[in-house]
Design a protein around this motif. Sequence first.
Motif, PDB file in Angstrom:
ATOM      1  N   UNK A  16       0.828  -1.189   0.000  1.00  0.00           N
ATOM      2  CA  UNK A  16       0.000   0.000   0.000  1.00  0.00           C
ATOM      3  C   UNK A  16       0.871   1.251   0.000  1.00  0.00           C
ATOM      4  N   UNK A  17       1.909   1.245   0.819  1.00  0.00           N
ATOM      5  CA  UNK A  17       2.821   2.380   0.878  1.00  0.00           C
ATOM      6  C   UNK A  17       3.497   2.595  -0.470  1.00  0.00           C
ATOM      7  N   UNK A  18       3.926   1.512  -1.100  1.00  0.00           N
ATOM      8  CA  UNK A  18       4.565   1.634  -2.406  1.00  0.00           C
ATOM      9  C   UNK A  18       3.593   2.161  -3.456  1.00  0.00           C
ATOM     10  N   UNK A  19       2.339   1.689  -3.409  1.00  0.00           N
ATOM     11  CA  UNK A  19       1.348   2.171  -4.362  1.00  0.00           C
ATOM     12  C   UNK A  19       1.100   3.657  -4.167  1.00  0.00           C
ATOM     13  N   UNK A  20       0.973   4.097  -2.930  1.00  0.00           N
ATOM     14  CA  UNK A  20       0.754   5.512  -2.669  1.00  0.00           C
ATOM     15  C   UNK A  20       1.955   6.340  -3.107  1.00  0.00           C
ATOM     16  N   UNK A  21       3.145   5.842  -2.821  1.00  0.00           N
ATOM     17  CA  UNK A  21       4.366   6.549  -3.194  1.00  0.00           C
ATOM     18  C   UNK A  21       4.472   6.651  -4.708  1.00  0.00           C
ATOM     19  N   UNK A  22       4.187   5.535  -5.393  1.00  0.00           N
ATOM     20  CA  UNK A  22       4.254   5.529  -6.853  1.00  0.00           C
ATOM     21  C   UNK A  22       3.230   6.496  -7.442  1.00  0.00           C
ATOM     22  N   UNK A  23       2.035   6.514  -6.883  1.00  0.00           N
ATOM     23  CA  UNK A  23       1.000   7.415  -7.386  1.00  0.00           C
ATOM     24  C   UNK A  23       1.438   8.870  -7.226  1.00  0.00           C
ATOM     25  N   UNK A  24       2.131   9.173  -6.140  1.00  0.00           N
ATOM     26  CA  UNK A  24       2.593  10.538  -5.919  1.00  0.00           C
ATOM     27  C   UNK A  24       3.666  10.926  -6.927  1.00  0.00           C
ATOM     28  N   UNK A  25       4.425   9.951  -7.414  1.00  0.00           N
ATOM     29  CA  UNK A  25       5.500  10.239  -8.359  1.00  0.00           C
ATOM     30  C   UNK A  25       5.004  10.365  -9.794  1.00  0.00           C
ATOM     31  N   UNK A  26       3.852   9.800 -10.091  1.00  0.00           N
ATOM     32  CA  UNK A  26       3.350   9.825 -11.462  1.00  0.00           C
ATOM     33  C   UNK A  26       3.010  11.260 -11.850  1.00  0.00           C
ATOM     34  N   UNK A  27       3.600  11.734 -12.921  1.00  0.00           N
ATOM     35  CA  UNK A  27       3.331  13.108 -13.334  1.00  0.00           C
ATOM     36  C   UNK A  27       1.876  13.289 -13.748  1.00  0.00           C
ATOM     37  N   UNK A  28       1.354  14.447 -13.514  1.00  0.00           N
ATOM     38  CA  UNK A  28       0.010  14.810 -13.948  1.00  0.00           C
ATOM     39  C   UNK A  28       0.115  16.134 -14.687  1.00  0.00           C
ATOM     40  N   UNK A  29       0.642  16.082 -15.902  1.00  0.00           N
ATOM     41  CA  UNK A  29       0.939  17.336 -16.602  1.00  0.00           C
ATOM     42  C   UNK A  29      -0.314  18.072 -17.050  1.00  0.00           C
ATOM     43  N   UNK A  30      -0.215  19.393 -17.122  1.00  0.00           N
ATOM     44  CA  UNK A  30      -1.337  20.178 -17.617  1.00  0.00           C
ATOM     45  C   UNK A  30      -1.539  20.001 -19.127  1.00  0.00           C
ATOM     46  N   UNK A  31      -0.471  19.638 -19.843  1.00  0.00           N
ATOM     47  CA  UNK A  31      -0.507  19.370 -21.290  1.00  0.00           C
ATOM     48  C   UNK A  31      -0.974  20.607 -22.057  1.00  0.00           C
ATOM     49  N   UNK A  32      -1.723  20.420 -23.131  1.00  0.00           N
ATOM     50  CA  UNK A  32      -2.244  21.549 -23.891  1.00  0.00           C
ATOM     51  C   UNK A  32      -1.651  21.688 -25.276  1.00  0.00           C
ATOM     52  N   UNK A  33      -2.178  22.652 -25.987  1.00  0.00           N
ATOM     53  CA  UNK A  33      -1.803  22.877 -27.378  1.00  0.00           C
ATOM     54  C   UNK A  33      -0.409  23.507 -27.476  1.00  0.00           C
ATOM     55  N   UNK A  34       0.191  23.347 -28.623  1.00  0.00           N
ATOM     56  CA  UNK A  34       1.492  23.939 -28.924  1.00  0.00           C
ATOM     57  C   UNK A  34       1.626  24.041 -30.428  1.00  0.00           C
ATOM     58  N   UNK A  35       2.566  24.849 -30.867  1.00  0.00           N
ATOM     59  CA  UNK A  35       2.884  24.971 -32.293  1.00  0.00           C
ATOM     60  C   UNK A  35       4.392  24.872 -32.443  1.00  0.00           C
ATOM     61  N   UNK A  36       4.830  23.902 -33.250  1.00  0.00           N
ATOM     62  CA  UNK A  36       6.247  23.714 -33.549  1.00  0.00           C
ATOM     63  C   UNK A  36       6.412  23.620 -35.061  1.00  0.00           C
ATOM     64  N   UNK A  37       7.607  23.288 -35.514  1.00  0.00           N
ATOM     65  CA  UNK A  37       7.892  23.237 -36.951  1.00  0.00           C
ATOM     66  C   UNK A  37       8.066  21.808 -37.430  1.00  0.00           C
ATOM     67  N   UNK A  38       7.369  21.473 -38.512  1.00  0.00           N
ATOM     68  CA  UNK A  38       7.545  20.178 -39.181  1.00  0.00           C
ATOM     69  C   UNK A  38       8.233  20.436 -40.523  1.00  0.00           C
ATOM     70  N   UNK A  39       8.544  19.381 -41.239  1.00  0.00           N
ATOM     71  CA  UNK A  39       9.154  19.539 -42.565  1.00  0.00           C
ATOM     72  C   UNK A  39       8.202  20.251 -43.522  1.00  0.00           C
ATOM     73  N   UNK A  40       6.902  20.189 -43.243  1.00  0.00           N
ATOM     74  CA  UNK A  40       5.901  20.823 -44.100  1.00  0.00           C
ATOM     75  C   UNK A  40       5.470  22.204 -43.606  1.00  0.00           C
ATOM     76  N   UNK A  41       6.137  22.716 -42.560  1.00  0.00           N
ATOM     77  CA  UNK A  41       5.793  24.030 -42.027  1.00  0.00           C
ATOM     78  C   UNK A  41       5.284  23.931 -40.604  1.00  0.00           C
ATOM     79  N   UNK A  42       4.706  25.017 -40.098  1.00  0.00           N
ATOM     80  CA  UNK A  42       4.219  25.019 -38.719  1.00  0.00           C
ATOM     81  C   UNK A  42       3.169  23.931 -38.500  1.00  0.00           C
ATOM     82  N   UNK A  43       3.228  23.324 -37.330  1.00  0.00           N
ATOM     83  CA  UNK A  43       2.278  22.264 -36.979  1.00  0.00           C
ATOM     84  C   UNK A  43       1.873  22.453 -35.521  1.00  0.00           C
ATOM     85  N   UNK A  44       0.578  22.547 -35.292  1.00  0.00           N
ATOM     86  CA  UNK A  44       0.044  22.667 -33.934  1.00  0.00           C
ATOM     87  C   UNK A  44      -0.660  21.371 -33.574  1.00  0.00           C
ATOM     88  N   UNK A  45      -0.671  21.067 -32.309  1.00  0.00           N
ATOM     89  CA  UNK A  45      -1.438  19.901 -31.864  1.00  0.00           C
ATOM     90  C   UNK A  45      -2.906  20.085 -32.253  1.00  0.00           C
TER      91      UNK A  45
END
Length: 189
Positions: A16-45
């Motif tokens: 149980x302690x390991x499960x709780x510890x592991x859950x605390x370590x798992x990232x929970x990123x905010x994520x979201x849209x972005x725009x970067x460059x591909x070979x075909x030009x700008x590309x956004x999510x």
Amino acid sequence: MFRLAFFVLLLAAVPLTLMLFEADLRPNPPAGDFRLESADGPLALSDHRGEWVVLYFGYAACPDVCPNSLARWSEVFRELERREGRRPQALLFISVDPNRDRPSTLGPLARFFHPDFDGITGSEQAIAEVAERYHVDYARGERTDSAMGYSIDHTTYSYLIDPRGELVAMFPDTLRVEQLVDAVAEEMR
């Protein structure tokens, strides 16, 4: 008798302690849209709204982890298509080495693994912002024993984005093809 009971309780608490510890370590990123460059030009999510997309952060000169991950995801895409009749429409390979990686080389590299993979990059600041949003850690390490001069240590999670553009799952690089196929198929239902 008391010692035995205490020992049994202690052992029962460890998972149980390991499960709780592991859950605390798992990232929970905010994520979201972005725009970067591909070979075909700008590309956004957001250009992929209405589609399932996998994001993977790495770099073109990676000697082992990145090519293995891209090959694994290629198998996952093919197996999902065969088994489920559908799969994510794209994998975006986001470079964490913007000093060396160019869109003109990343695109063909990604498509070598699957025709629906694309390689994207941007300025150091743009990559840092996207990486931060997805809780991707990366660091340049100097290599005097290599002609490349340096390597990049980086997080090896893959991120599944749903058709609304929201992060719905993160997959560690330790999962096998079958596990990824099952997990992605479940999310896409």
